[in-house]
Design a protein around this motif. Structure first.
Motif, PDB file in Angstrom:
ATOM      1  N   PHE A 165      76.982  57.057 122.839  1.00 27.73           N
ATOM      2  CA  PHE A 165      77.870  57.046 124.001  1.00 27.73           C
ATOM      3  C   PHE A 165      78.646  58.351 124.152  1.00 27.73           C
ATOM      4  O   PHE A 165      79.046  58.699 125.265  1.00 27.73           O
ATOM      5  CB  PHE A 165      78.800  55.841 123.939  1.00 27.73           C
ATOM      6  CG  PHE A 165      78.110  54.546 124.263  1.00 27.73           C
ATOM      7  CD1 PHE A 165      77.561  54.346 125.521  1.00 27.73           C
ATOM      8  CD2 PHE A 165      77.973  53.544 123.319  1.00 27.73           C
ATOM      9  CE1 PHE A 165      76.903  53.164 125.834  1.00 27.73           C
ATOM     10  CE2 PHE A 165      77.322  52.361 123.616  1.00 27.73           C
ATOM     11  CZ  PHE A 165      76.778  52.168 124.878  1.00 27.73           C
ATOM     12  N   GLU A 166      78.849  59.064 123.058  1.00 28.01           N
ATOM     13  CA  GLU A 166      79.431  60.409 123.160  1.00 28.01           C
ATOM     14  C   GLU A 166      78.518  61.307 123.986  1.00 28.01           C
ATOM     15  O   GLU A 166      78.960  61.996 124.914  1.00 28.01           O
ATOM     16  CB  GLU A 166      79.619  61.005 121.764  1.00 28.01           C
ATOM     17  CG  GLU A 166      80.125  62.441 121.756  1.00 28.01           C
ATOM     18  CD  GLU A 166      81.626  62.540 121.779  1.00 28.01           C
ATOM     19  OE1 GLU A 166      82.137  63.668 121.818  1.00 28.01           O
ATOM     20  OE2 GLU A 166      82.302  61.496 121.760  1.00 28.01           O
ATOM     21  N   THR A 169      78.411  60.115 127.703  1.00 28.83           N
ATOM     22  CA  THR A 169      79.654  60.425 128.407  1.00 28.83           C
ATOM     23  C   THR A 169      79.745  61.904 128.762  1.00 28.83           C
ATOM     24  O   THR A 169      80.120  62.269 129.887  1.00 28.83           O
ATOM     25  CB  THR A 169      80.871  60.034 127.546  1.00 28.83           C
ATOM     26  OG1 THR A 169      80.828  58.634 127.277  1.00 28.83           O
ATOM     27  CG2 THR A 169      82.173  60.362 128.262  1.00 28.83           C
ATOM     28  N   GLN A 172      77.237  62.553 131.533  1.00 35.66           N
ATOM     29  CA  GLN A 172      77.702  61.893 132.762  1.00 35.66           C
ATOM     30  C   GLN A 172      78.825  62.673 133.422  1.00 35.66           C
ATOM     31  O   GLN A 172      78.898  62.787 134.651  1.00 35.66           O
ATOM     32  CB  GLN A 172      78.155  60.469 132.431  1.00 35.66           C
ATOM     33  CG  GLN A 172      78.699  59.687 133.617  1.00 35.66           C
ATOM     34  CD  GLN A 172      79.593  58.535 133.182  1.00 35.66           C
ATOM     35  OE1 GLN A 172      80.458  58.716 132.327  1.00 35.66           O
ATOM     36  NE2 GLN A 172      79.391  57.371 133.763  1.00 35.66           N
ATOM     37  N   THR A 173      79.730  63.214 132.615  1.00 35.17           N
ATOM     38  CA  THR A 173      80.883  63.953 133.144  1.00 35.17           C
ATOM     39  C   THR A 173      80.609  65.445 133.300  1.00 35.17           C
ATOM     40  O   THR A 173      81.527  66.215 133.591  1.00 35.17           O
ATOM     41  CB  THR A 173      82.107  63.751 132.225  1.00 35.17           C
ATOM     42  OG1 THR A 173      81.775  64.143 130.884  1.00 35.17           O
ATOM     43  CG2 THR A 173      82.553  62.298 132.227  1.00 35.17           C
ATOM     44  N   ASP A 211      73.433  56.395 136.360  1.00 32.29           N
ATOM     45  CA  ASP A 211      73.784  56.801 134.994  1.00 32.29           C
ATOM     46  C   ASP A 211      72.767  56.283 133.978  1.00 32.29           C
ATOM     47  O   ASP A 211      72.543  56.920 132.944  1.00 32.29           O
ATOM     48  CB  ASP A 211      75.185  56.291 134.621  1.00 32.29           C
ATOM     49  CG  ASP A 211      76.284  57.019 135.385  1.00 32.29           C
ATOM     50  OD1 ASP A 211      76.046  58.169 135.808  1.00 32.29           O
ATOM     51  OD2 ASP A 211      77.375  56.445 135.546  1.00 32.29           O
TER      52      ASP A 211
END
Length: 241
Positions: A165-166, A169, A172-173, A211
């Motif tokens: 998830f790091e 994220t 994604q950002t 995503d």
């Protein structure tokens, strides 16, 4: 205070709830900055010489006879033969399998180890000059992300989910490039992806449907290499070996 300085879990909790004097803050907290800084400097200098690789994440508890251990070893072997170096967390389990496959494939085999009170020790398949040790998880994760050409995520526990998830994220950002994130093991990961789609995206609208396109779900070593190769062909790039 490092984890090994505590006598038990109660001491750790009491320490966090105790109001510290200014001298204690300067001695324990402020000076920790210099240790953190030294880990970043050593990590950057070491990894810059090695160059980007593909990170392989997965459980430290996976046994050598486990099918996922054997699959991770084959994946790393094929990755190295395709010209990609391999980074793992440097410990046992899936990490060992990743380094082992890269070692036998003649590729770069990097280990980013973390000091833990359990589970963690260097595996013997890391290149002699590519064995880095960290006290801080967040410094280690920066090294994984900054120097990764792609992320191969094998079955694992909370640490593996944290690393997955790091990466998602940060992509994604738009904090890092849209490098491939490859989940290996349909039977292991499909429930998580179904929950993300049904609950996070469709029910609560806490993420965008596109995503999920950041993640590829595969089952074989050939599929992993295909995803990586297609990505680099798309951008007319080649592996940094």
């Amino acid at each position: 205070m490092a984890f090994e300085d505590y006598n038990n879990e109660d001491d750790r909790i009491k320490d966090k709830l105790t109001q510290k004097t200014w001298n204690e803050i300067r001695t324990n907290d402020s000076w920790a900055i210099f240790k953190i800084m030294s880990e970043f400097v050593n990590g950057y200098e070491s990894m810059a010489r090695i160059g980007p690789c593909v990170s392989i994440f997965g459980s430290a508890r996976t046994k050598p006879e486990d099918p996922y251990y054997l699959l991770a070893e084959r994946i790393a072997y094929k990755i190295s033969k395709a010209g990609y170096g391999v980074i793992t967390g440097g410990g046992p389990g899936i990490m060992e399998a990743g380094n082992k496959g890269a070692h036998h494939g003649g590729g770069t085999s990097v280990g980013l180890n973390i000091e833990l009170p359990f589970e963690q020790h260097f595996n013997p398949y890391i290149d002699k000059d590519k064995n880095l040790n960290f006290d801080y998880f967040f410094v280690r994760k920066v090294m994984f992300v900054k120097y990764s050409q792609g992320f191969v995520v094998m079955p694992g526990g909370f640490g593996t989910l944290d690393e997955l998830f790091e990466a998602v994220t940060l992509i994604q950002t738009k904090k890092i490039g849209k490098f491939p994130i490859i989940l290996v093991g349909t039977s292991f990961w499909s429930g998580l992806l179904d929950w993300i789609k049904a609950t996070i995206i469709e029910k609560h609208h806490n993420a965008n449907p596109e995503d999920l396109n950041l993640i590829k779900l595969v089952d074989t070593e050939d599929e992993v290499v295909e995803v990586l190769d297609n990505f680099y062909k798309k951008y007319n790039l080649s592996p940094n070996f």
